[in-house]
Enzyme design. Structure first.
Site, PDB file in Angstrom:
ATOM      1  N   MET A 337      -5.551  -6.475  -2.138  1.00  0.00           N
ATOM      2  CA  MET A 337      -6.663  -5.448  -2.145  1.00  0.00           C
ATOM      3  C   MET A 337      -8.240  -5.128  -2.550  1.00  0.00           C
ATOM      4  SD  MET A 337      -5.371  -4.153   0.369  1.00  0.00           S
ATOM      5  CE  MET A 337      -6.119  -2.353   1.537  1.00  0.00           C
ATOM      6  N   VAL A 413      -4.567  -0.729  -8.522  1.00  0.00           N
ATOM      7  CA  VAL A 413      -4.060  -1.647  -9.371  1.00  0.00           C
ATOM      8  C   VAL A 413      -2.451  -1.850  -8.059  1.00  0.00           C
ATOM      9  CG1 VAL A 413      -5.757  -1.839 -11.327  1.00  0.00           C
ATOM     10  CG2 VAL A 413      -3.529   0.313 -10.684  1.00  0.00           C
ATOM     11  N   GLU A 415       1.194  -0.576  -7.588  1.00  0.00           N
ATOM     12  CA  GLU A 415       1.977   0.016  -7.040  1.00  0.00           C
ATOM     13  C   GLU A 415       2.618   0.686  -7.698  1.00  0.00           C
ATOM     14  OE1 GLU A 415       0.326   2.288  -4.861  1.00  0.00           O
ATOM     15  OE2 GLU A 415       1.236   2.919  -2.983  1.00  0.00           O
ATOM     16  N   LYS A 420      -1.210   3.140 -13.382  1.00  0.00           N
ATOM     17  CA  LYS A 420      -1.746   3.948 -12.417  1.00  0.00           C
ATOM     18  C   LYS A 420      -2.373   5.227 -13.836  1.00  0.00           C
ATOM     19  CE  LYS A 420      -1.481   3.317  -7.208  1.00  0.00           C
ATOM     20  NZ  LYS A 420      -2.675   2.023  -7.181  1.00  0.00           N
ATOM     21  N   SER A 442      -0.718   3.210  -1.217  1.00  0.00           N
ATOM     22  CA  SER A 442      -0.646   3.464  -0.224  1.00  0.00           C
ATOM     23  C   SER A 442       0.650   4.759  -0.126  1.00  0.00           C
ATOM     24  CB  SER A 442      -0.509   2.612   0.508  1.00  0.00           C
ATOM     25  OG  SER A 442       0.483   1.341   0.078  1.00  0.00           O
ATOM     26  N   HIS A 463      -7.666   5.381   1.245  1.00  0.00           N
ATOM     27  CA  HIS A 463      -6.508   4.057   1.670  1.00  0.00           C
ATOM     28  C   HIS A 463      -7.055   2.742   2.457  1.00  0.00           C
ATOM     29  CE1 HIS A 463      -2.518   3.487   3.661  1.00  0.00           C
ATOM     30  NE2 HIS A 463      -3.268   2.510   2.751  1.00  0.00           N
ATOM     31  N   ASN A 513       0.920   5.314   8.032  1.00  0.00           N
ATOM     32  CA  ASN A 513       2.070   4.787   8.152  1.00  0.00           C
ATOM     33  C   ASN A 513       3.440   5.471   8.026  1.00  0.00           C
ATOM     34  OD1 ASN A 513       0.965   2.364   6.740  1.00  0.00           O
ATOM     35  ND2 ASN A 513       1.383   3.176   4.736  1.00  0.00           N
TER      36      ASN A 513
END
Ligand code: NAD
Length: 737
Positions: A337, A413, A415, A420, A442, A463, A513
Site C-alpha cells: 500500500m 506498516v 497490520e 504500529k 484497514s 484508508h 469493508n
C-alpha cells in the site's frame, strides 16, 4: 451587446470569434443564463450583416464539462415538487426543459450562417452536442483534449441531439459503442469516426477554424441536404440486418438490462434513423423525458454527479480552517500500500519521503513507482520529463529525521498493533508540532491506535483501497478524539490527489469493508445451501455488481477473510461468526491452501495467461448441489443487494456514516455497488423504505435473521421517511436560507 459569459470579436473577414469564459468558474458549464446568452448570440450574429460566420471556442483550458449541477437539480425539483400537484403540467414542463438544449442547438444548426466549433480542451456531453450542431468542428491535438458523450454513466443519455447526429456522421456500430459506454475519444479517434473535421496543433486552432469559413463552409448540416444518406445506408440494409438483432443482446450482456438510459440510446438511434431529422429529435426528447423520470436516472445523477462533486469539493470539510496546499508528506511503510500511496501523492506534485525499515525496503517501494512511470511513458500517457519529475519527488529512506518538515504522515506498516505503536512513537519524536498523523489501517479501530499517540486530536484514519492508482475512493476515519484540523488536512490531501473522500466514524471494518464482508458472507451462505457457484457469481453480475462475491473474495485473499473472522471471534465472541463459514474458510485455507488470486487458487483457478480464470470445480463437492432450476435467480440478486444495503443502513443507525451521500458514493466507488441504484441508501429510498422492510422480512423468514430490518428502518417505514429526507445532507444550508 455584451454578455456575461461570452466575448465576441469580429475580425476583418467578418468572422465572429465567440469565446465562452464564465467568470468565477474554473470550467464552462451550461446554465440557464449561458443558454439564454447563446440564444441571443445566434440572433445577434444572424442579424449583423457584417458577420459572415462564427467560430465558437472556450477561453478556459477545457472547452466545457457539460451541464451544471444547479440546472440538473432544477429539473429534478421540478419532477418532485410539481408532479404531485399537477402531473400533466409537470410532465409538459419537464418535456420542455428536456428539449431546451435540443432546439437551441437546432437553431444554431439552421441559423443560416456557418458555425465552427474550435475544441481546445475537454469537451463533454452537451458541449459536444453543441459542437455537433456546428457546421464545422476543429479539435486541437493537445493531450488534454478529450471528447465524450458520457451521459449514460450518470443514468441518462445524450439527449440534445447526440443520438441523432452521431449516427448520421459515424457508422452505427461505432456510434452505439461510443454512446452506450460513454467512452472518451481522443481527437484523432473522433476524426477517424468522422465526428470532427480537422485535428490541428493547439496554436493553429482558431486559424484553422476561421479558414473553414473562409473556404466557403456551407451553413447546412449534411442531413438537411437533399439526398442525404446515413453512413452505411441506415436501418434497412444487409449490414444493419446483422447489427440490429445483436445490439440489444450485446447491451444486455453488458448491462443486464439495469440501465434505462443505455437502452434508450438504442431506441433513439433505431427509430431516429428512419425519420426526418426534426421528428427524430422529438423522439429523442420524448425518450429523454421518460428516462429523466426513472428512479435510476434520479439516483445515479444524485450520487454519481452531484454528490460525488460535492464530496470531492470538500462538502464534509470543517469550516473555519484555512485550506492547506500540501507540498511534502511522509509515508511510513513502503510495502504494497505505502508504495502506491507514494506514487499517487507524487503524481499530484507532492513530495514524499518514503520510509521503511531499511534503505533496501524503501527503495523497493520506490521501484513500484518507477515501474508505473515506465509503463505510462511507454503508453504515451506521461512524457519522459513528467515521469522523471514525478520520480524525483519520491525519496526512499530509512531515516525518520526526513519527516521533520512534513505536514502529514501516512502510516502503512504491518497490520499489527505493536508494530504500529512502535512506529507511531518513532514518527512522533521527529514530526513537527502541527503535522497530522494518518493511519492506513484497514481493520484496527482508529481510537485504539490513537492511544499510541501523544496528540490524538491530530490522529486520523486515511484508508486507501487497492489498487490505489485506480480506486477513486478514500475513507477518512475519525477517532473519538480526532480534531477538526486533522480532518481538514486529510480532506485537503485527498482532494489534492484527486480522490473522493467519505468521512466515517470509527468502527470495526469502517464503512466499506463492513458492507463488502456482508456481500461475501451471503455468498458463503449460498454455497452452503448448495447453490452452484456459477449461479452466485452470475446473479451478482445480473444485479449490477462488477465483480462476483467469490471472485472478490479471491482478490482480497481468502486467508485475509480467515484472519478477520478469527479476530472477530477473539474480540467479539464465538457468535460473531457463523461456524459454517469458519469451517468453509478453514477448509479452503488450512486444508487446501486455496488463498485466492495471490497463490493462483481460491474459489477460482488462475491458470497462466492467456488462459482465463475459471471457477474451481472442486467447490461442487463441498455441499450437495441444488439443481439450477430449483434456484430462484431473482432471489439471489435480492439477497446480495439487500444484505449490503441493510449493513449500510446499520452504519447510519449507529452513527458511523452520517451523510447518505457518503454511504451511496462510498458504496459505488468502494466496491461497485450496483451503480444504477445510486448506491446502498438510494437503493432503499428508490424502492421505498416500506417496501425494503417488507423485503427484508420475507428474506429473513427464509434465509436468516441477518435480514431482519433494524429498528430505525421499521420506524422510517412507519413514518414514510427516506434516508435523504431524514438525514438530509443539506439541512444546514436550508436552515441558513
Ligand atoms: P505490506 O506488508 O505490503 O507492507 C508493510 C510495509 O511496512 C513493509 O514494507 C514493511 O517492511 C514495512 N514495515 C514493517 N514494520 C516497519 C517498521 N517498524 N518501520 C518501517 N516500516 C515497517 O502491507 P500492506 O498490504 O501494504 O498493508 C499496510 C497497511 O495498509 C496495513 O495497515 C493494512 O491493513 C493497510 N491496508 C491494506 C490494504 C491491502 O489491500 N493490502 C488495503 C487498505 C489498507
Amino acid at each position: 451587446m455584451s454578455y456575461k459569459n461570452f466575448t465576441i470579436e469580429t475580425d476583418a473577414d467578418g468572422i465572429a470569434l465567440v469565446t465562452w469564459d464564465m467568470p468565477e468558474k474554473s470550467m464552462n458549464v451550461f446554465t440557464e443564463e449561458v443558454m439564454n446568452e447563446i440564444d441571443a448570440i445566434v440572433d445577434a450574429t444572424v442579424k449583423d450583416e457584417a458577420v459572415k460566420g462564427v467560430v465558437f471556442t472556450s477561453g478556459k483550458s477545457t472547452f466545457s464539462g457539460g451541464a451544471d449541477l444547479t440546472m440538473i437539480r432544477g429539473m429534478f425539483s421540478l419532477l418532485q415538487g410539481e408532479q404531485a400537484a399537477d402531473p400533466d403540467q409537470a410532465m409538459q414542463k419537464l418535456f420542455d426543459v428536456a428539449g431546451r438544449m435540443t432546439w437551441l442547438w437546432r437553431k444554431v444548426e439552421t441559423n443560416g450562417k456557418p458555425w465552427v466549433a474550435a475544441i481546445n480542451g475537454t469537451c463533454m456531453g452537451g458541449a459536444f452536442e453543441l459542437s455537433l450542431s456546428c457546421h464545422g468542428r476543429v479539435a486541437s491535438n493537445a493531450k488534454s483534449v478529450k471528447i465524450a458523450l458520457p451521459e449514460v454513466k450518470v443514468g441518462i443519455f445524450p439527449g440534445a441531439g447526440g443520438t441523432q447526429r452521431v449516427p448520421r456522421l459515424a457508422n452505427t456500430q461505432d456510434a452505439l459503442q461510443m454512446m452506450t459506454t460513454g467512452q472518451t475519444l481522443t481527437p484523432q479517434r473522433a476524426k477517424a469516426m468522422n465526428l470532427v473535421h480537422q485535428v490541428v496543433e493547439p496554436d493553429q486552432l482558431i486559424t484553422a477554424a476561421k479558414q473553414m469559413i473562409k473556404d466557403g463552409l456551407k451553413p447546412v448540416a449534411p442531413w438537411d441536404e437533399r439526398g442525404f444518406k446515413v453512413p452505411g445506408g441506415g436501418i434497412w440494409t444487409p449490414a444493419a440486418a446483422q447489427l440490429w438483432p445483436a445490439a440489444p443482446a450485446i447491451l444486455r450482456r453488458e448491462t443486464a438490462g439495469n440501465y434505462p438510459g443505455a437502452l434508450a440510446i438504442l431506441k433513439c438511434v433505431y427509430e431516429g434513423l428512419q425519420l426526418p431529422f426534426d421528428t427524430a429529435l422529438k423522439v429523442e426528447q420524448r425518450y429523454f423525458t421518460q428516462v429523466l423520470r426513472s428512479t435510476e436516472a434520479f439516483s445515479m445523477i444524485r450520487s454519481l454527479f452531484i454528490s460525488m462533486q460535492e464530496l470531492g469539493k470538500g462538502a464534509r470539510r470543517p469550516a473555519g480552517i484555512e485550506k492547506q496546499k500540501l507540498t511534502k508528506i511522509g509515508v511510513v511503510g513502503a510495502g504494497f500500500m505505502g508504495a502506491s500511496i507514494a506514487y499517487v501523492t507524487a503524481a499530484a506534485g507532492i513530495a514524499v519521503t518514503l520510509i521503511d525499515r531499511d534503505e533496501e525496503a524503501a527503495a523497493k517501494g520506490k521501484a513500484v513507482s518507477e515501474k508505473l512511470v515506465a509503463d505510462s511513458v511507454g503508453k504515451g500517457r506521461l512524457s519522459k520529463e513528467e515521469g522523471e519529475k514525478l520520480l524525483s519527488l519520491i525519496t526512499p529512506t530509512a531515516d525518520y529525521a526526513t519527516l521533520s518538515d512534513v505536514s502529514l504522515v501516512i502510516e502503512a506498516v504491518f497490520e499489527d498493533r505493536q508494530v504500529k505503536k512502535d512506529v507511531t512513537e518513532k514518527i512522533e519524536t521527529v514530526l513537527p508540532e502541527g503535522a497530522i498523523f494518518a493511519s492506513n489501517t484497514s481493520t484496527l479501530p482508529i481510537t485504539g491506535l490513537a492511544e499510541n499517540s501523544k496528540r490524538p486530536e491530530q490522529f486520523i484514519g486515511v484508508h486507501f483501497f487497492s489498487p490505489v492508482e485506480k480506486m477513486m475512493l478514500t475513507e477518512v476515519i475519525l477517532g473519538e478524539k480526532t480534531g477538526d484540523k486533522a480532518l481538514a488536512v486529510a480532506l485537503d490531501y485527498v482532494g489534492q490527489i484527486k480522490k473522493t473522500p467519505i468521512v466515517v466514524n470509527d468502527t470495526r471494518g469502517f464503512y466499506v469493508n463492513r458492507c463488502v464482508f456482508r456481500y461475501i458472507n451471503e455468498a458463503y451462505d449460498m454455497l452452503i445451501e448448495g447453490v452452484p457457484a456459477a449461479m452466485i457469481e452470475n446473479a451478482a453480475k445480473m444485479a449490477g455488481m462488477p465483480v462476483g462475491p467469490l471472485s472478490l473474495n479471491d482478490e482480497v485473499a481468502v486467508d485475509l477473510s480467515q484472519k478477520i473472522m478469527k479476530a472477530s471471534i477473539a474480540d467479539l465472541g464465538e457468535n460473531s461468526v457463523k461456524p459454517e463459514h469458519m469451517t468453509l474458510i478453514d477448509k479452503m485455507v488450512n486444508d487446501l491452501d486455496r488463498r485466492g488470486r495471490k497463490n493462483g487458487k481460491g474459489f477460482y483457478d488462475y491458470p497462466a495467461k492467456p488462459a482465463k480464470k475459471s471457477l474451481w470445480p472442486g467447490l461442487k463437492d463441498f455441499y450437495p448441489q441444488k439443481k439450477a432450476e430449483d434456484v430462484d435467480v431473482g432471489v439471489l440478486k435480492q439477497r446480495l443487494l439487500v444484505t449490503i444495503a441493510l449493513e449500510a443502513a446499520r452504519t447510519i443507525e449507529e452513527g458511523i456514516v452520517t451523510d447518505p451521500r457518503e454511504a451511496d458514493v462510498g458504496s459505488i466507488l468502494g466496491f461497485g455497488f450496483a451503480p444504477y441504484t445510486g448506491g446502498t441508501l438510494s437503493y432503499i429510498d428508490g424502492m421505498g423504505v416500506k417496501t425494503f422492510v417488507a423485503l427484508c422480512e420475507t428474506l429473513a423468514a427464509s434465509y436468516g435473521d441477518h435480514f431482519q430490518p433494524t429498528p430505525l428502518l421499521k420506524e422510517m417505514a412507519e413514518k414514510g421517511e427516506t434516508f435523504y429526507g431524514r438525514f438530509d445532507p443539506y439541512r444546514a444550508e436550508k436552515k441558513a436560507a
